[in-house]
Design a protein around this motif. Structure first.
Motif, PDB file in Angstrom:
ATOM      1  N   ASN A 110       0.956  -1.075  -0.116  1.00  0.00           N
ATOM      2  CA  ASN A 110       0.067   0.174  -0.042  1.00  0.00           C
ATOM      3  C   ASN A 110       0.849   1.154   0.072  1.00  0.00           C
ATOM      4  O   ASN A 110       1.409   1.788   0.931  1.00  0.00           O
ATOM      5  N   THR A 111       0.934   1.870  -1.139  1.00  0.00           N
ATOM      6  CA  THR A 111       2.045   3.007  -1.224  1.00  0.00           C
ATOM      7  C   THR A 111       1.281   4.484  -0.408  1.00  0.00           C
ATOM      8  O   THR A 111       1.966   5.017  -0.422  1.00  0.00           O
ATOM      9  N   GLN A 112       0.149   4.124  -0.119  1.00  0.00           N
ATOM     10  CA  GLN A 112      -0.872   5.324   0.267  1.00  0.00           C
ATOM     11  C   GLN A 112      -0.770   5.072   2.144  1.00  0.00           C
ATOM     12  O   GLN A 112      -1.286   6.014   2.857  1.00  0.00           O
ATOM     13  N   ALA A 113      -0.141   3.889   2.422  1.00  0.00           N
ATOM     14  CA  ALA A 113      -0.139   3.821   3.880  1.00  0.00           C
ATOM     15  C   ALA A 113       0.560   4.711   4.606  1.00  0.00           C
ATOM     16  O   ALA A 113       1.716   5.332   4.053  1.00  0.00           O
ATOM     17  N   PRO A 114       0.485   5.263   5.940  1.00  0.00           N
ATOM     18  CA  PRO A 114       1.118   5.951   6.759  1.00  0.00           C
ATOM     19  C   PRO A 114       2.325   5.341   7.058  1.00  0.00           C
ATOM     20  O   PRO A 114       2.719   4.101   6.831  1.00  0.00           O
ATOM     21  N   ALA A 115       3.398   6.334   7.745  1.00  0.00           N
ATOM     22  CA  ALA A 115       4.389   5.472   8.546  1.00  0.00           C
ATOM     23  C   ALA A 115       3.997   4.704   9.606  1.00  0.00           C
ATOM     24  O   ALA A 115       3.230   4.766  10.395  1.00  0.00           O
ATOM     25  N   ILE A 116       4.545   3.534   9.461  1.00  0.00           N
ATOM     26  CA  ILE A 116       4.521   2.291  10.495  1.00  0.00           C
ATOM     27  C   ILE A 116       5.699   1.857  10.885  1.00  0.00           C
ATOM     28  O   ILE A 116       6.611   1.407  10.211  1.00  0.00           O
ATOM     29  N   TYR A 117       6.215   2.242  12.020  1.00  0.00           N
ATOM     30  CA  TYR A 117       7.538   2.053  12.694  1.00  0.00           C
ATOM     31  C   TYR A 117       7.688   1.941  13.985  1.00  0.00           C
ATOM     32  O   TYR A 117       7.288   2.109  14.839  1.00  0.00           O
ATOM     33  N   ILE A 118       8.695   1.037  14.057  1.00  0.00           N
ATOM     34  CA  ILE A 118       9.320   0.708  15.658  1.00  0.00           C
ATOM     35  C   ILE A 118      10.687   1.256  15.494  1.00  0.00           C
ATOM     36  O   ILE A 118      11.633   0.586  14.596  1.00  0.00           O
ATOM     37  N   ASP A 119      11.220   2.052  16.414  1.00  0.00           N
ATOM     38  CA  ASP A 119      12.611   2.552  16.326  1.00  0.00           C
ATOM     39  C   ASP A 119      13.149   1.917  17.518  1.00  0.00           C
ATOM     40  O   ASP A 119      12.858   2.404  18.749  1.00  0.00           O
ATOM     41  N   ALA A 120      14.643   1.951  17.400  1.00  0.00           N
ATOM     42  CA  ALA A 120      15.612   1.692  18.391  1.00  0.00           C
ATOM     43  C   ALA A 120      15.239   0.957  19.468  1.00  0.00           C
ATOM     44  O   ALA A 120      15.442   1.167  20.612  1.00  0.00           O
ATOM     45  N   GLN A 121      14.828  -0.427  19.348  1.00  0.00           N
ATOM     46  CA  GLN A 121      14.299  -1.228  20.642  1.00  0.00           C
ATOM     47  C   GLN A 121      15.576  -2.144  20.974  1.00  0.00           C
ATOM     48  O   GLN A 121      16.021  -2.812  19.913  1.00  0.00           O
TER      49      GLN A 121
END
Length: 338
Positions: A110-121
């Motif tokens: 889905n190129t229209q999806a928002p950012a979905i992100y898990i960072d620096a765990q």
């Protein structure tokens, strides 16, 4: 990305711990470490599909929630400020890793999806046992790796006060790198309100406004780019600016931060103290204190008070727990005064 011919980051393959320590680190330049983690089980298993990568990761998962970042759908997956700079353009909420991965997999195409992100765990907390099967040769086991998982997000140009080896586990990433001395040309944002805890450049890399940010052209002239595939890694020296763009619909990165220097006080706090003390002085007085800092702090002319015996240098002497405690006591008293 603006129309510009970037220099390509230096590449090395088959880098040993000795080569990294004796050649790469002293050069203080970014280096692509091709194939550094290509033999990791998670990299090999993940070649089949994003689902296979998730299955490989989940075998280590024990149920601890992770902070899931969800971007504003209008932001085109660029993690940054809202236009008014009153808030960031994403929010975080705790979720199980299983639910996070299900959401990401459902939006891969889905190129229209928002950012979905898990960072620096930190991996020992997030995926216990992962590091037993996945390590790199050039760092001590005491350096704790972190995991980053998301869709095709864009992380704004920033720097870290640590050295970094970023390993691509799944997907593809493009790093655009700028030397530390480009600070004025990158138009940094505030240090006390930043998307990731460190100041970011206020210039969008893919659509820079050169009327508003004219010196950014000078930064672009010395920028370099590193394109990485699964199994590759990138060494980023201390304080090098880097913009990170995930190029696939599902991406996983493991990174290692380390800094052998251990400052006696938080450095951003020291910077704020310097702002409070010096920045509002008249220009001629600021120039005097700049020379004082160059001499006593940065020692640009050689060892400060080197003409005195060590026992006569007072609080300007060599680092020690006693010196740190004495300076902190003086500062605490001074800062508590109205």
């Amino acid at each position: 990305m603006p129309e510009h011919s970037f220099a390509r980051t230096l590449e090395r393959r088959g880098v040993t711990a000795a080569v990294f320590r004796d050649e790469i680190v002293p050069a203080n330049r970014p280096v692509i470490l091709r194939g550094l983690v290509e033999d990791w089980p998670v990299v090999q298993q993940g070649k089949a599909s994003p689902q296979a990568t998730c299955e490989s990761l989940l075998q280590f998962y024990r149920g601890k929630p992770v902070p899931l970042a969800l971007g504003d759908p209008a932001s085109q997956r660029h993690l940054f400020y809202r236009p008014d700079m009153e808030r960031l353009n994403f929010v975080r909420r705790p979720e199980s890793l299983l639910d996070c991965l299900r959401l990401m997999l459902s939006q891969v195409d889905n190129t229209q999806a928002p950012a979905i992100y898990i960072d620096a765990q930190p991996l020992p907390d997030c995926l216990p046992g992962f590091t037993d099967e996945h390590s790199i040769p050039m760092l001590d086991a005491t350096v704790v790796p972190n995991i980053w998982i998301g869709n095709a997000v864009k992380v704004q140009t920033h720097f870290d006060l640590k050295s970094n080896i970023a390993c691509i586990v799944a997907g593809r990433r493009r790093f655009t790198l700028f030397p530390p001395d480009q600070l004025p040309n990158l138009y940094p944002g505030p240090i006390d309100f930043a998307p990731g805890g460190t100041p970011v450049s206020m210039v969008p890399l893919d659509n820079p406004d050169f009327d508003r940010f004219p010196k950014f052209r000078q930064a672009l002239a010395v920028a370099e780019v590193a394109d990485l595939e699964a199994g590759d890694a990138l060494y980023i020296p201390y304080a090098w600016w880097h913009n990170v763009e995930s190029l696939a619909g599902f991406n996983v990165l493991v990174n290692y931060w380390w800094n052998e220097a251990q400052p006696a006080t938080p450095l951003y706090d020291a910077l704020l103290h310097a702002v409070l003390a010096f920045r509002d002085l008249p220009a001629d007085q600021r120039r005097f204190w700049q020379r004082m800092l160059d001499y006593f702090v940065f020692e640009t002319g050689g060892e400060a008070l080197g003409h005195l015996a060590p026992q006569h240098r007072g609080l300007m002497g060599r680092a020690s727990p006693e010196r740190a405690s004495a300076i902190k006591a003086i500062l605490a008293e001074a800062l508590n005064k109205p």
